[in-house]
Design an enzyme around this catalytic site. Structure first.
Site, short mmCIF file in Angstrom:
data_model
loop_
_atom_site.label_atom_id
_atom_site.label_comp_id
_atom_site.label_asym_id
_atom_site.label_seq_id
_atom_site.Cartn_x
_atom_site.Cartn_y
_atom_site.Cartn_z
N GLU A 37 -6.08 -7.90 -0.69
CA GLU A 37 -6.85 -7.94 0.63
C GLU A 37 -8.12 -7.72 0.33
O GLU A 37 -8.63 -6.63 -0.53
CB GLU A 37 -6.06 -6.51 1.29
CG GLU A 37 -4.64 -6.94 2.00
CD GLU A 37 -4.29 -5.49 2.98
OE1 GLU A 37 -5.25 -4.70 3.30
OE2 GLU A 37 -3.18 -5.61 3.20
N GLU B 23 0.71 -1.23 -0.16
CA GLU B 23 -0.12 -0.10 0.04
C GLU B 23 0.82 1.21 -0.24
O GLU B 23 0.72 2.23 1.05
CB GLU B 23 -0.98 0.07 1.21
CG GLU B 23 -1.94 -1.03 1.10
CD GLU B 23 -2.91 -0.96 2.28
OE1 GLU B 23 -3.01 -0.39 2.86
OE2 GLU B 23 -4.17 -1.58 2.03
#
Ligand SMILES: *[C@@H]1O[C@H](CO)[C@@H](O)[C@H](O)[C@H]1NC(C)=O
Length: 407
Positions: free
Chosen positions: A261, A154
């Protein structure tokens, strides 16, 4: 009271006859948190600030049909002081042992520096330092083709060209280190969100890999701000909606992705939304190769999404749904060298309980075997009993051993 509600919800999930979907995915699994915990204490103390995932619980999920586990860790603990430095022997040994506990099962292990594109809190700006980090890590795992390298978790709030350059530096370093057989998961800016991918990350189309095994790893949560911090989902259709634009981008650019995710709260609205999202990905498995739940791990406690067996909130509420998307239908963990003959035997063995429904299924399969599959429809793969012919103008193309589709 809480327990009563949970039991009620569970009985509803389990009572609903779960249509056995043929799995279109190459991967279905979960992150395995722990080694990235305690980010305020670096390096911190094993067992106090952080913990490694437990092999026994990974095995439980593997036996349930999962075949990919993502292992978050901290770059600062693996390579202290500077990115060009050498690994901490103990932390590296524990990472290697965790990876080995996964790949020795025949599953894939995703090596995930869970650093948000930062090192000691500062945005990583040196592509050569980042390359040095990846040279060190890739060298360790170069001979294990079930390891997957995830360049970083991320990236966010940083220059978009830098995100491109960091990913490219990682890819180039990994291949130069002799790790040429492995998949590389690249992540994007803005927390690698699928819902905003086409707003921020379109320049990543230009990443190149001599081994041609780049997989775009996107993340997607279904709460209002997409952060995954609430167990509420915006609507029952929000999952499919939030991945739609990314799917189009992947197809238009001939790229492949994984949902690295995702999660949803233990409630019926989220269950429907998550199902809709997985159905959308599965229907687009020409570009989406799989999905990983966030997250299992020994220290989650009562966390809203915990996939840790045997009592995690996500584990008890979502496992049966996830199993229906597992490669091979989740009937067993044998994902590596299962022959079609063995697979047939396994399927029969597990369906002996209801003779009538088995017969019905057989009849249905026979009836549909003369049908043709439409564009993007499934036309083959392990366990597949449906049509093997494509509609006029489309060719049955093998995507992986579990899935062929009409393209
Ligand atoms: C990809 O690279 C080419 C050549 O440098 C450039 O013209 C193009 O704009 C890039 N694509 C994107 C989407 O950034």
């Amino acid at each position: 009271m809480k327990l009563t509600v949970l039991a009620l919800l569970l009985s509803q999930v389990w009572a609903a006859p779960q249509a056995k979907r043929s799995s279109n995915f190459l991967w279905l699994g979960s992150s395995e948190s722990g080694a990235e915990f305690g980010q305020a204490n670096i390096p911190g103390v094993l067992g106090t600030d952080y913990i490694w995932p437990e092999a026994d619980e990974i095995k439980v999920l593997f036996d349930a049909g999962m075949n990919i586990f993502r292992v978050p860790f901290l770059m600062e603990r693996l390579i202290p002081t500077q990115l060009t430095g050498t690994p901490d022997a103990t932390y590296l040994a524990d990472l290697q042992a965790t990876v080995e506990s996964i790949t020795s099962l025949g599953a894939y292990a995703v090596v995930d520096p869970h650093n948000f594109g930062r090192y000691y809190g500062n945005i990583i700006t040196s592509t050569s330092d980042f390359a040095a980090f990846w040279t060190t890590v890739a060298t360790v795992f170069a001979s294990n083709d079930h390891v997957i390298f995830d360049t970083n978790n991320e990236y966010h709030d940083e220059d978009q060209t830098l995100v491109l350059d960091l990913n490219q530096a990682a890819i180039t370093a990994i291949r130069a280190a002799g790790a040429t057989s492995q998949y590389i998961f690249v992540e994007g800016n803005s927390y690698s969100g699928a819902w905003t991918w086409t707003t921020y990350n379109t320049n990543l189309v230009n990443l190149t890999d001599p081994s041609d095994k780049i997989i775009y790893e996107m993340h997607q949560y279904l709460d209002s701000d997409g952060s995954g911090t609430s167990d509420s989902c915006v609507s029952t259709t929000i999952g499919a909606e939030r991945v739609a634009a990314a799917t189009t981008w992947l197809r238009e650019n001939g790229k492949k992705a994984v949902l690295g995710e995702f999660a949803g709260g233990a409630n019926s609205q989220c269950l429907t939304a998550v199902t809709g999202m997985l159905d959308a990905l599965s229907a687009a498995s020409d570009v989406w190769l799989g999905a990983l739940w966030w997250s299992a791990g020994p220290w989650w406690g009562t966390y809203i999404f915990s996939m840790e067996p045997p009592t995690g909130t996500g584990y008890t509420y979502y496992l049966s749904l996830l199993q229906s998307y597992a490669p091979g239908g989740g009937s067993s963990g044998t994902t590596t060298t299962t022959s079609v003959a063995t697979a047939t035997t396994t399927t029969k063995a597990t369906s002996t309980t209801t003779t009538t429904s088995t017969k019905t299924t057989t009849t249905a399969a026979t009836a549909t075997s003369t049908a043709v599959a439409a564009h993007y429809g499934q036309c083959g793969g392990l366990y597949w009993t449906g049509p093997t012919t494509c509609a006029s103008g489309y060719t049955c193309t093998a995507q992986n051993e579990y899935y062929s589709q009409c393209l």
